[in-house]
Design a protein around this motif. Sequence first.
Motif, PDB file in Angstrom:
ATOM      1  N   MET A  46       0.830  -1.208   0.000  1.00 51.15           N
ATOM      2  CA  MET A  46       0.000   0.000   0.000  1.00 51.15           C
ATOM      3  C   MET A  46       0.864   1.258   0.000  1.00 51.15           C
ATOM      4  SD  MET A  46      -2.839   1.180   2.843  1.00 51.15           S
ATOM      5  CE  MET A  46      -1.601   1.506   4.118  1.00 51.15           C
ATOM      6  N   ILE A  47       1.896   1.264   0.815  1.00 58.39           N
ATOM      7  CA  ILE A  47       2.775   2.437   0.875  1.00 58.39           C
ATOM      8  C   ILE A  47       3.584   2.562  -0.409  1.00 58.39           C
ATOM      9  CG2 ILE A  47       4.650   3.546   2.140  1.00 58.39           C
ATOM     10  CD1 ILE A  47       1.886   3.448   3.531  1.00 58.39           C
ATOM     11  N   TRP A  48       3.988   1.444  -0.977  1.00 54.63           N
ATOM     12  CA  TRP A  48       4.693   1.498  -2.260  1.00 54.63           C
ATOM     13  C   TRP A  48       3.786   2.085  -3.344  1.00 54.63           C
ATOM     14  CZ3 TRP A  48       6.633  -4.237  -1.667  1.00 54.63           C
ATOM     15  CH2 TRP A  48       7.682  -4.245  -0.729  1.00 54.63           C
ATOM     16  N   LEU A  49       2.511   1.683  -3.347  1.00 55.18           N
ATOM     17  CA  LEU A  49       1.572   2.226  -4.322  1.00 55.18           C
ATOM     18  C   LEU A  49       1.379   3.729  -4.117  1.00 55.18           C
ATOM     19  CD1 LEU A  49      -1.219  -0.529  -4.456  1.00 55.18           C
ATOM     20  CD2 LEU A  49       0.352   0.115  -6.294  1.00 55.18           C
ATOM     21  N   ALA A  50       1.272   4.135  -2.854  1.00 54.17           N
ATOM     22  CA  ALA A  50       1.114   5.568  -2.560  1.00 54.17           C
ATOM     23  C   ALA A  50       2.346   6.348  -3.004  1.00 54.17           C
ATOM     24  CB  ALA A  50       0.869   5.766  -1.068  1.00 54.17           C
ATOM     25  N   GLY A  87       4.983  11.168   7.811  1.00 55.91           N
ATOM     26  CA  GLY A  87       6.226  10.556   8.285  1.00 55.91           C
ATOM     27  C   GLY A  87       7.415  10.934   7.427  1.00 55.91           C
ATOM     28  N   ASP A  88       7.195  10.960   6.117  1.00 53.18           N
ATOM     29  CA  ASP A  88       8.247  11.364   5.182  1.00 53.18           C
ATOM     30  C   ASP A  88       8.647  12.815   5.416  1.00 53.18           C
ATOM     31  OD1 ASP A  88       9.897  11.849   3.032  1.00 53.18           O
ATOM     32  OD2 ASP A  88       8.610  10.857   1.578  1.00 53.18           O
ATOM     33  N   LEU A  89       7.660  13.692   5.551  1.00 51.55           N
ATOM     34  CA  LEU A  89       7.948  15.110   5.757  1.00 51.55           C
ATOM     35  C   LEU A  89       8.650  15.358   7.094  1.00 51.55           C
ATOM     36  CD1 LEU A  89       4.698  16.818   4.430  1.00 51.55           C
ATOM     37  CD2 LEU A  89       6.991  16.992   3.446  1.00 51.55           C
ATOM     38  N   VAL A 146      18.628   3.828   6.171  1.00 52.10           N
ATOM     39  CA  VAL A 146      17.462   3.020   6.531  1.00 52.10           C
ATOM     40  C   VAL A 146      16.247   3.914   6.792  1.00 52.10           C
ATOM     41  CG1 VAL A 146      16.518   1.496   8.308  1.00 52.10           C
ATOM     42  CG2 VAL A 146      18.808   1.084   7.396  1.00 52.10           C
ATOM     43  N   LEU A 147      16.459   5.020   7.500  1.00 50.51           N
ATOM     44  CA  LEU A 147      15.345   5.924   7.790  1.00 50.51           C
ATOM     45  C   LEU A 147      14.705   6.471   6.519  1.00 50.51           C
ATOM     46  CD1 LEU A 147      16.542   8.029  10.856  1.00 50.51           C
ATOM     47  CD2 LEU A 147      14.795   6.245  10.808  1.00 50.51           C
ATOM     48  N   ASP A 148      15.523   6.669   5.487  1.00 51.74           N
ATOM     49  CA  ASP A 148      14.984   7.173   4.227  1.00 51.74           C
ATOM     50  C   ASP A 148      14.049   6.168   3.570  1.00 51.74           C
ATOM     51  OD1 ASP A 148      16.422   9.604   4.283  1.00 51.74           O
ATOM     52  OD2 ASP A 148      18.226   8.551   3.637  1.00 51.74           O
ATOM     53  N   ARG A 149      14.152   4.902   3.933  1.00 49.19           N
ATOM     54  CA  ARG A 149      13.291   3.865   3.370  1.00 49.19           C
ATOM     55  C   ARG A 149      12.091   3.563   4.251  1.00 49.19           C
ATOM     56  NH1 ARG A 149      12.565   4.217  -0.887  1.00 49.19           N
ATOM     57  NH2 ARG A 149      13.524   6.226  -0.531  1.00 49.19           N
ATOM     58  N   ILE A 150      12.180   3.831   5.545  1.00 47.62           N
ATOM     59  CA  ILE A 150      11.081   3.452   6.436  1.00 47.62           C
ATOM     60  C   ILE A 150      10.340   4.652   7.018  1.00 47.62           C
ATOM     61  CG2 ILE A 150      12.282   1.317   7.058  1.00 47.62           C
ATOM     62  CD1 ILE A 150      12.859   2.569   9.808  1.00 47.62           C
ATOM     63  N   ASP A 151      10.723   5.875   6.632  1.00 50.82           N
ATOM     64  CA  ASP A 151      10.098   7.052   7.241  1.00 50.82           C
ATOM     65  C   ASP A 151       8.583   7.067   7.018  1.00 50.82           C
ATOM     66  OD1 ASP A 151      10.311   7.525   4.532  1.00 50.82           O
ATOM     67  OD2 ASP A 151      11.382   9.421   4.712  1.00 50.82           O
ATOM     68  N   SER A 152       8.129   6.676   5.827  1.00 47.70           N
ATOM     69  CA  SER A 152       6.693   6.635   5.563  1.00 47.70           C
ATOM     70  C   SER A 152       5.992   5.599   6.423  1.00 47.70           C
ATOM     71  CB  SER A 152       6.436   6.331   4.081  1.00 47.70           C
ATOM     72  OG  SER A 152       7.003   7.324   3.250  1.00 47.70           O
ATOM     73  N   LEU A 153       6.640   4.451   6.600  1.00 45.80           N
ATOM     74  CA  LEU A 153       6.037   3.368   7.372  1.00 45.80           C
ATOM     75  C   LEU A 153       5.927   3.697   8.850  1.00 45.80           C
ATOM     76  CD1 LEU A 153       7.841   0.343   5.697  1.00 45.80           C
ATOM     77  CD2 LEU A 153       5.398   0.826   5.597  1.00 45.80           C
TER      78      LEU A 153
END
Length: 272
Positions: A148-152, A222-224, A248-255
């Motif tokens: 879902m997050i990848w789609l977003a 989360g990204d912002l 790692v944070l750059d990949r999981i910040d949205s999650l």
Amino acid sequence: MLKQRLITALILVPAVVALVLLAPTPTLALLLGLVVLIGAQEWARLSGFASPVGRSLFLVALTLLMVAAEWLRREGLSAPIFLAASLWWLLVLGLLWQRRHRQTTSQSGPSWPTALAGLLVLTPAWLAMVELHSREAGPGLLLFVLVMIWLADSGAYFAGRRFGKTKLAPGISPGKTWEGVQGAMVGLLLAGLLLSWWAPVPGNLAALLLLCLVSGLFSIVGDLFESLLKRRRGVKDSGRLLPGHGGVLDRIDSLTAALPLFLFGLNLLGAA
């Protein structure tokens, strides 16, 4: 850069999918805990802790919180954690809204509020992954949230590149646009339809679409939030561990924002 991103993604995505679908929950909890601790080192850097002692203390504090959170989960007492995390992200949303047009200045020296924020962000996110995975149909459900997050993200990226004109938060992340947010919403609605078709959770179609939409939109928060912290430290990426992707944070910040909110909403649907 694009080639590095693709190579890294081709390695990481199958590994993550295999881990989520094949590993038992205790193994997943341990491995994800190690990933979160790597991200915690990057967060300590963003907090201005330059010395090994400061970073080590931050890692110890996070580890103790994760152990305590897991004990609460096993005792069936984790719901307040996800409620608190949801309220936290609402506060972060308010902070980002106030600062969206304000230029962020770089800071030097340790920032204890930033460090505390790291504990409030990373602990519930890790616990949400473990809790989701431990449920019936949990591995598939956790994989669904990731997709879902990848789609977003994909919807936001392509819509932003093609139609992006109106800046979302130029003082925090100049590249993000409201058109990108609309693209993310399309991806989230598609994910909600997928979830309703798969139907491993209670709730009607409208409730599932709303759950996906809200939790997915908070992934942008989360990204912002991480972008704000990086601007305060004057760095482009949280780390250099993942070629083409940063840290790692750059990949999981949205999650970190989406997962606790999704689980909180899931609990509400289950109680309805």
